[in-house]
Design a protein around this motif. Sequence first.
Motif, mmCIF file in Angstrom:
data_model
loop_
_atom_site.group_PDB
_atom_site.id
_atom_site.type_symbol
_atom_site.label_atom_id
_atom_site.label_comp_id
_atom_site.label_asym_id
_atom_site.label_seq_id
_atom_site.Cartn_x
_atom_site.Cartn_y
_atom_site.Cartn_z
ATOM 1 N N GLU A 1 0.834 -1.243 0.020
ATOM 2 C CA GLU A 1 0.109 0.012 0.265
ATOM 3 C C GLU A 1 0.846 1.115 -0.069
ATOM 4 O OE1 GLU A 1 -4.318 0.356 1.910
ATOM 5 O OE2 GLU A 1 -2.919 -0.650 3.196
ATOM 6 N N TYR A 2 0.303 2.196 -0.657
ATOM 7 C CA TYR A 2 1.004 3.665 -0.565
ATOM 8 C C TYR A 2 0.134 4.628 0.271
ATOM 9 C CZ TYR A 2 3.080 8.039 -2.638
ATOM 10 O OH TYR A 2 3.498 9.360 -2.770
ATOM 11 N N VAL A 3 0.351 4.948 1.557
ATOM 12 C CA VAL A 3 -0.438 5.590 2.401
ATOM 13 C C VAL A 3 0.054 6.979 2.859
ATOM 14 C CG1 VAL A 3 -1.764 5.591 4.536
ATOM 15 C CG2 VAL A 3 -1.544 3.173 3.372
ATOM 16 N N GLU B 1 7.348 14.465 5.535
ATOM 17 C CA GLU B 1 7.409 15.861 5.070
ATOM 18 C C GLU B 1 8.252 15.587 3.972
ATOM 19 O OE1 GLU B 1 5.067 17.674 5.119
ATOM 20 O OE2 GLU B 1 4.343 17.789 7.120
ATOM 21 N N PRO B 2 8.349 14.789 3.126
ATOM 22 C CA PRO B 2 9.404 14.373 2.142
ATOM 23 C C PRO B 2 9.740 15.444 1.058
ATOM 24 C CG PRO B 2 7.833 12.908 1.365
ATOM 25 C CD PRO B 2 7.493 13.545 2.673
ATOM 26 N N THR B 3 8.672 16.160 0.970
ATOM 27 C CA THR B 3 8.684 17.591 0.005
ATOM 28 C C THR B 3 8.820 18.889 0.698
ATOM 29 O OG1 THR B 3 6.580 17.568 -0.341
ATOM 30 C CG2 THR B 3 7.522 16.291 -1.853
ATOM 31 N N GLY B 4 8.925 18.774 2.007
ATOM 32 C CA GLY B 4 8.607 20.119 2.776
ATOM 33 C C GLY B 4 9.745 21.220 2.447
ATOM 34 N N ASN B 5 10.943 20.817 2.164
ATOM 35 C CA ASN B 5 12.000 21.716 1.764
ATOM 36 C C ASN B 5 12.162 22.051 0.346
ATOM 37 O OD1 ASN B 5 12.656 22.113 4.369
ATOM 38 N ND2 ASN B 5 14.013 20.441 4.459
ATOM 39 N N HIS C 1 1.558 17.756 5.502
ATOM 40 C CA HIS C 1 0.448 18.858 5.723
ATOM 41 C C HIS C 1 0.001 19.226 4.174
ATOM 42 C CE1 HIS C 1 3.862 21.462 4.939
ATOM 43 N NE2 HIS C 1 3.241 22.241 4.370
ATOM 44 N N SER C 2 0.717 18.704 3.272
ATOM 45 C CA SER C 2 0.226 19.292 1.753
ATOM 46 C C SER C 2 -0.892 18.060 0.981
ATOM 47 C CB SER C 2 1.577 19.153 0.877
ATOM 48 O OG SER C 2 1.231 19.092 -0.602
ATOM 49 N N GLU C 3 -1.819 18.968 0.849
ATOM 50 C CA GLU C 3 -2.956 18.074 0.164
ATOM 51 C C GLU C 3 -2.510 17.407 -1.184
ATOM 52 O OE1 GLU C 3 -6.827 16.795 -0.190
ATOM 53 O OE2 GLU C 3 -5.949 18.263 1.736
ATOM 54 N N GLU C 4 -1.465 17.950 -1.983
ATOM 55 C CA GLU C 4 -1.101 17.674 -3.401
ATOM 56 C C GLU C 4 -0.319 16.396 -2.676
ATOM 57 O OE1 GLU C 4 1.736 19.039 -6.987
ATOM 58 O OE2 GLU C 4 1.392 20.290 -5.215
ATOM 59 N N VAL C 5 0.554 16.281 -2.062
ATOM 60 C CA VAL C 5 1.374 15.130 -1.552
ATOM 61 C C VAL C 5 0.564 14.117 -1.141
ATOM 62 C CG1 VAL C 5 3.084 14.022 0.084
ATOM 63 C CG2 VAL C 5 3.491 16.496 -0.983
ATOM 64 N N ALA C 6 -0.316 14.382 -0.258
ATOM 65 C CA ALA C 6 -1.442 13.317 0.440
ATOM 66 C C ALA C 6 -2.227 12.546 -0.998
ATOM 67 C CB ALA C 6 -2.616 13.977 1.240
ATOM 68 N N GLN D 1 -2.369 6.207 -2.555
ATOM 69 C CA GLN D 1 -3.628 5.456 -2.731
ATOM 70 C C GLN D 1 -4.607 5.684 -1.736
ATOM 71 O OE1 GLN D 1 -1.828 1.617 -2.708
ATOM 72 N NE2 GLN D 1 -2.374 1.024 -4.472
ATOM 73 N N ARG D 2 -4.272 5.922 -0.716
ATOM 74 C CA ARG D 2 -5.198 6.137 0.761
ATOM 75 C C ARG D 2 -4.832 7.109 1.374
ATOM 76 N NH1 ARG D 2 -4.511 1.239 5.140
ATOM 77 N NH2 ARG D 2 -5.862 1.960 6.807
ATOM 78 N N VAL D 3 -5.588 8.015 2.091
ATOM 79 C CA VAL D 3 -5.196 9.119 2.941
ATOM 80 C C VAL D 3 -5.653 8.880 4.502
ATOM 81 C CG1 VAL D 3 -5.479 11.522 3.129
ATOM 82 C CG2 VAL D 3 -5.152 10.609 0.763
ATOM 83 N N LEU D 4 -5.029 9.042 5.250
ATOM 84 C CA LEU D 4 -5.565 9.095 6.592
ATOM 85 C C LEU D 4 -5.417 10.210 7.488
ATOM 86 C CD1 LEU D 4 -3.430 5.851 8.020
ATOM 87 C CD2 LEU D 4 -6.104 5.927 7.534
ATOM 88 N N ARG D 5 -6.416 10.930 7.582
ATOM 89 C CA ARG D 5 -6.529 12.432 8.000
ATOM 90 C C ARG D 5 -6.588 12.313 9.489
ATOM 91 N NH1 ARG D 5 -7.101 15.689 3.366
ATOM 92 N NH2 ARG D 5 -7.825 14.594 1.698
ATOM 93 N N VAL D 6 -5.426 13.263 10.302
ATOM 94 C CA VAL D 6 -5.391 12.956 11.540
ATOM 95 C C VAL D 6 -5.545 14.500 12.133
ATOM 96 C CG1 VAL D 6 -3.833 12.565 13.420
ATOM 97 C CG2 VAL D 6 -3.634 11.224 11.423
ATOM 98 N N ARG D 7 -6.357 14.482 13.170
ATOM 99 C CA ARG D 7 -6.617 15.930 13.730
ATOM 100 C C ARG D 7 -6.814 15.526 15.360
ATOM 101 N NH1 ARG D 7 -8.132 20.780 12.368
ATOM 102 N NH2 ARG D 7 -8.262 19.841 10.018
ATOM 103 N N ASP D 8 -6.114 16.394 16.093
ATOM 104 C CA ASP D 8 -6.199 16.109 17.685
ATOM 105 C C ASP D 8 -5.796 14.819 18.214
ATOM 106 O OD1 ASP D 8 -6.872 19.023 17.726
ATOM 107 O OD2 ASP D 8 -8.996 18.260 17.485
ATOM 108 N N GLY D 9 -4.994 14.230 17.319
ATOM 109 C CA GLY D 9 -4.475 12.970 17.845
ATOM 110 C C GLY D 9 -5.453 11.893 17.437
#
Length: 234
Positions: free
Chosen positions: A37-39, A170-174, A203-208, A212-220
Amino acid sequence: MTHDESVLLAVDDVCKDYPDGNVRALDHVSFEIHSGEYVAIMGPSGSGKSTLLSILGTLDRPTSGKVIFEGNVVDSSTDLDELRSRAIGFIFQSFYLLPTLTALENVQVPMFGRGMTGAQRIEKARELINAVGMSEREKHLPKQLSVGQRQRIAIARSLANDPRLLLADEPTGNLDTVTAAGILELFDELHDDRKMTLVTVTHSEEVALAAQRVLRVRDGRIESDEINKTLQSS
């Protein structure tokens, strides 16, 4: 959780409290990641996503709950150094390349102590550097490389021991937009050609949305767990 052989990594009711006990970074988090998987784990600063990545990579331990890798619970009896060395690759935002070593030498670093000869290390490092499109830069020191080139060498190094799980923080953060797009294309190749299990925190929508799959985390907590419908329909 019952074990499914296709599940590479499972997080079962994990909580993580900071030492002072006043802040809960992760709050009863559970999910599974299947082999291949690519998450993407996405969330704003302070959401708990980086803490979660550290726990997935066994760099940190949960306060409660379980992390299960290939059907085995990761606990106090687990040799974490050995597990990380043989099975988990890391890509950090700051690269952590050794400044006095060439690109070719940096990629070889994780191979020491793995029973390989010097010639075998060099051959494999060259293969990996070629795979990330950096064969013409193998003799360069990190300071002689652009930021994007350093990231590619860091990715080659993360593959040195053929990990079953690749974690990227954050592989594209810089990186600028064009360079970041190149890194995402490289991730696609690793996933498609090498069948890598890849987890990236962003934190980037484009990277996410490259995953294949996106887990969105908020407040733990896991706010949502979605399949990328764009990729699914393409």
